[in-house]
Design a protein around this motif. Structure first.
Motif, PDB file in Angstrom:
ATOM      1  N   LEU A  81     -86.132 -49.944  62.339  1.00  0.00           N
ATOM      2  CA  LEU A  81     -86.848 -50.747  63.329  1.00  0.00           C
ATOM      3  C   LEU A  81     -87.016 -52.176  62.817  1.00  0.00           C
ATOM      4  N   PHE A  82     -87.070 -52.317  61.506  1.00  0.00           N
ATOM      5  CA  PHE A  82     -87.150 -53.654  60.907  1.00  0.00           C
ATOM      6  C   PHE A  82     -85.940 -54.492  61.311  1.00  0.00           C
ATOM      7  N   THR A  83     -84.760 -53.879  61.330  1.00  0.00           N
ATOM      8  CA  THR A  83     -83.549 -54.604  61.723  1.00  0.00           C
ATOM      9  C   THR A  83     -83.638 -55.050  63.176  1.00  0.00           C
ATOM     10  N   ALA A  84     -84.090 -54.150  64.052  1.00  0.00           N
ATOM     11  CA  ALA A  84     -84.182 -54.476  65.475  1.00  0.00           C
ATOM     12  C   ALA A  84     -85.170 -55.606  65.736  1.00  0.00           C
ATOM     13  N   THR A  85     -86.281 -55.602  65.029  1.00  0.00           N
ATOM     14  CA  THR A  85     -87.331 -56.600  65.274  1.00  0.00           C
ATOM     15  C   THR A  85     -87.196 -57.837  64.392  1.00  0.00           C
TER      16      THR A  85
ATOM     17  N   ILE B 223     -80.838 -39.914  62.875  1.00  0.00           N
ATOM     18  CA  ILE B 223     -80.712 -41.292  62.384  1.00  0.00           C
ATOM     19  C   ILE B 223     -80.222 -42.191  63.516  1.00  0.00           C
ATOM     20  N   GLY B 224     -79.170 -41.752  64.216  1.00  0.00           N
ATOM     21  CA  GLY B 224     -78.650 -42.531  65.329  1.00  0.00           C
ATOM     22  C   GLY B 224     -79.633 -42.621  66.483  1.00  0.00           C
ATOM     23  N   VAL B 225     -80.339 -41.515  66.749  1.00  0.00           N
ATOM     24  CA  VAL B 225     -81.350 -41.524  67.801  1.00  0.00           C
ATOM     25  C   VAL B 225     -82.443 -42.535  67.477  1.00  0.00           C
ATOM     26  N   GLY B 226     -82.872 -42.568  66.219  1.00  0.00           N
ATOM     27  CA  GLY B 226     -83.904 -43.512  65.802  1.00  0.00           C
ATOM     28  C   GLY B 226     -83.455 -44.957  65.939  1.00  0.00           C
ATOM     29  N   ILE B 227     -82.199 -45.237  65.567  1.00  0.00           N
ATOM     30  CA  ILE B 227     -81.674 -46.595  65.717  1.00  0.00           C
ATOM     31  C   ILE B 227     -81.631 -46.984  67.185  1.00  0.00           C
ATOM     32  N   SER B 228     -81.146 -46.069  68.031  1.00  0.00           N
ATOM     33  CA  SER B 228     -81.089 -46.350  69.471  1.00  0.00           C
ATOM     34  C   SER B 228     -82.487 -46.566  70.036  1.00  0.00           C
ATOM     35  N   ALA B 229     -83.426 -45.713  69.629  1.00  0.00           N
ATOM     36  CA  ALA B 229     -84.803 -45.844  70.104  1.00  0.00           C
ATOM     37  C   ALA B 229     -85.411 -47.167  69.663  1.00  0.00           C
ATOM     38  N   SER B 230     -85.110 -47.597  68.429  1.00  0.00           N
ATOM     39  CA  SER B 230     -85.657 -48.868  67.945  1.00  0.00           C
ATOM     40  C   SER B 230     -85.130 -50.035  68.772  1.00  0.00           C
ATOM     41  N   ALA B 231     -83.855 -49.966  69.171  1.00  0.00           N
ATOM     42  CA  ALA B 231     -83.277 -51.031  69.997  1.00  0.00           C
ATOM     43  C   ALA B 231     -83.877 -51.033  71.394  1.00  0.00           C
ATOM     44  N   ILE B 232     -83.979 -49.854  72.015  1.00  0.00           N
ATOM     45  CA  ILE B 232     -84.504 -49.759  73.384  1.00  0.00           C
ATOM     46  C   ILE B 232     -85.973 -50.161  73.435  1.00  0.00           C
TER      47      ILE B 232
ATOM     48  N   GLN C 192     -76.851 -65.153  75.516  1.00  0.00           N
ATOM     49  CA  GLN C 192     -77.021 -63.773  75.963  1.00  0.00           C
ATOM     50  C   GLN C 192     -78.417 -63.278  75.583  1.00  0.00           C
ATOM     51  N   THR C 193     -79.217 -62.944  76.582  1.00  0.00           N
ATOM     52  CA  THR C 193     -80.574 -62.473  76.345  1.00  0.00           C
ATOM     53  C   THR C 193     -80.565 -61.141  75.593  1.00  0.00           C
ATOM     54  N   HIS C 194     -81.288 -61.093  74.499  1.00  0.00           N
ATOM     55  CA  HIS C 194     -81.425 -59.884  73.690  1.00  0.00           C
ATOM     56  C   HIS C 194     -80.063 -59.323  73.250  1.00  0.00           C
ATOM     57  N   ALA C 195     -79.134 -60.208  72.950  1.00  0.00           N
ATOM     58  CA  ALA C 195     -77.802 -59.760  72.511  1.00  0.00           C
ATOM     59  C   ALA C 195     -77.904 -58.930  71.235  1.00  0.00           C
ATOM     60  N   GLY C 196     -78.803 -59.328  70.337  1.00  0.00           N
ATOM     61  CA  GLY C 196     -78.941 -58.598  69.081  1.00  0.00           C
ATOM     62  C   GLY C 196     -79.371 -57.162  69.298  1.00  0.00           C
ATOM     63  N   LEU C 197     -80.240 -56.941  70.272  1.00  0.00           N
ATOM     64  CA  LEU C 197     -80.716 -55.581  70.531  1.00  0.00           C
ATOM     65  C   LEU C 197     -79.652 -54.729  71.196  1.00  0.00           C
ATOM     66  N   LEU C 198     -78.857 -55.337  72.085  1.00  0.00           N
ATOM     67  CA  LEU C 198     -77.769 -54.590  72.711  1.00  0.00           C
ATOM     68  C   LEU C 198     -76.742 -54.171  71.662  1.00  0.00           C
ATOM     69  N   ILE C 199     -76.449 -55.073  70.742  1.00  0.00           N
ATOM     70  CA  ILE C 199     -75.507 -54.757  69.665  1.00  0.00           C
ATOM     71  C   ILE C 199     -76.089 -53.666  68.766  1.00  0.00           C
ATOM     72  N   TRP C 200     -77.387 -53.737  68.481  1.00  0.00           N
ATOM     73  CA  TRP C 200     -78.020 -52.718  67.645  1.00  0.00           C
ATOM     74  C   TRP C 200     -78.034 -51.363  68.360  1.00  0.00           C
ATOM     75  N   LEU C 201     -78.168 -51.388  69.686  1.00  0.00           N
ATOM     76  CA  LEU C 201     -78.098 -50.148  70.462  1.00  0.00           C
ATOM     77  C   LEU C 201     -76.712 -49.528  70.344  1.00  0.00           C
TER      78      LEU C 201
END
Length: 416
Positions: free
Chosen positions: A37-41, A152-161, A266-275
């Protein structure tokens, strides 16, 4: 099925499939939130707190140092105390997530919290996997382990969403960490529901616990027994795993920051890429497991390492969205597979000491993860250019591949 234990309001869950899903939830919390979640935020944290890339890199590395410490602690936890240590580690993970809601904390507290969160992640990853997987029958272990590690993947996806959703509501990282922590609280009840069937026996309670010195002596003896006759092979695999941890962490830490830099329109491009990273991490692991059954785990690991190395070079070859999205897809598709293949290989080298060998490998990975962000920010310079970091990461993964080849040859020499 579930049955109610005497004197308990919380049912005991014994169904293996349910336990696998609880394991998924556990990894999503201690890894997806506690670490990623640190990466996403991170872009919002850097913006709101006016942090430099150097400080961001140190905050990332201190978490990975904690992961190293947590992994070391997990190696010394007696088998009969696995569940209790897992509960404590999970509680620590959730508390450290909630603490980042506190406004205007000094930077020193950030370092302490991220260190403790890393310790909790290391304990949760090793003991959670050990405790959950031991509940699976042999014929279901392969399939249900895949469900567990998908966490692990679910957590990464959840952190992005989660980050995407709350930022779109004009909230910031503090609210994101609060919601993440609150959504993790039910895990404590679910872990309690898969507690051991019986309490520690009176005989176990009466046993005199070994001293610190005796514990160290016992550890040295176990380490000798685990490595005997295959020290060189295990050393090669462990060193390759150091480089694997070093190689993937540049993207795993700074990918959203790179997206904000290169895709400002691109709005929130980093989060889409992290997703994208999270989705590919969720979906790819079963594929690698099936491939490993056909060609073997070592060959699969070699292919994954090469693919991940190429993924680090892609943003250098193709600037902008193409390079970043391809890097994200390859990162997600490979890093969980590399972890699961390496741990399976090393534990099967001496099954009687599988927990010890898994712990040693996890320590090796943690060393690489600690060094990676520090090298990346040092190379980024005043302009915060991550190209050199990606290049070094790719080279590190190629060296990791070479060591895996040498490891394979060493096994052939031993068997021949």
């Amino acid at each position: 099925m579930a049955k109610v234990a005497p004197h308990s309001l919380i049912p005991t869950i014994t169904n293996q499939t349910l336990i696998a899903w609880i394991g998924l939830y556990c990894l999503a919390v201690v890894m997806g939130y506690g670490r990623f979640l640190f990466t996403a935020t991170l872009p919002d944290i850097m913006s709101e707190l006016s942090l430099s890339t150097t400080i961001a890199g140190w905050l990332a590395s201190i978490n990975y140092m904690g992961y190293f410490i947590g992994s070391l602690i997990a190696m010394f936890v007696p088998h009969r105390l696995t569940w209790r240590a897992l509960m404590l580690g999970t509680l620590l993970s959730i508390v450290t997530t909630l603490l980042l809601f506190i406004p205007n904390m000094p930077l020193s507290l950030w370092y302490i919290i991220r260190l403790l969160a890393g310790i909790a992640s290391g304990i949760g990853m090793i003991l959670g996997s050990s405790y959950v997987i031991q509940n699976f029958s042999i014929n279901k272990r392969s399939l249900l382990s895949t469900v567990h590690y998908a966490g692990i993947g679910v957590g990464i996806s959840a952190s992005a969403i989660l980050t995407w959703w709350l930022l779109s509501l004009d909230l910031h990282f503090d609210s994101i960490w609060l919601v993440a922590g609150l959504s993790s609280l039910p895990l404590l009840l679910l872990l309690y529901a898969i507690r051991p069937n019986s309490e520690i026996s009176a005989a176990d309670k009466a046993k005199k616990q070994p001293s610190i010195k005796q514990t160290y002596v016992n550890f040295k003896h176990s380490l000798y027994e685990a490595l005997i006759g295959q020290t060189k092979a295990i050393s090669l695999l462990s060193l390759s795993y150091v480089l694997a941890g070093f190689g993937y962490i540049t993207s795993a830490t700074f990918l959203p920051v790179m997206a904000v830099q290169q895709l400002p329109t691109q709005t929130h491009a980093g989060l889409l890429i992290w997703l994208v990273v999270g989705v590919f991490a969720m979906l790819s692991n079963p594929l690698w497991g099936a491939l490993a059954k056909r060609i073997g785990e070592i060959k699969t690991l070699m292919g994954l390492t090469l693919l991940q190395a190429l993924g680090m070079f892609v943003p250098l070859w193709f600037e902008g969205a193409v390079g970043l999205y391809v890097n994200a897809a390859i990162l997600g598709a490979t890093f969980v597979g590399i972890v699961s293949m390496t741990l399976n290989i090393i534990k099967n080298m001496n099954p009687a000491y599988s927990n010890l060998l898994i712990g040693l490998a996890t320590l090796a990975y943690a060393v690489g993860q600690f060094l990676g962000p520090l090298v990346t920010v040092a190379l980024a310079g005043a302009k915060d250019n991550f190209d050199a970091g990606l290049l070094v990461a790719g080279v590190g993964l190629i060296l990791s591949l070479i060591l895996i080849v040498l490891f394979k040859r060493q096994l052939l020499v031993r068997s021949g």
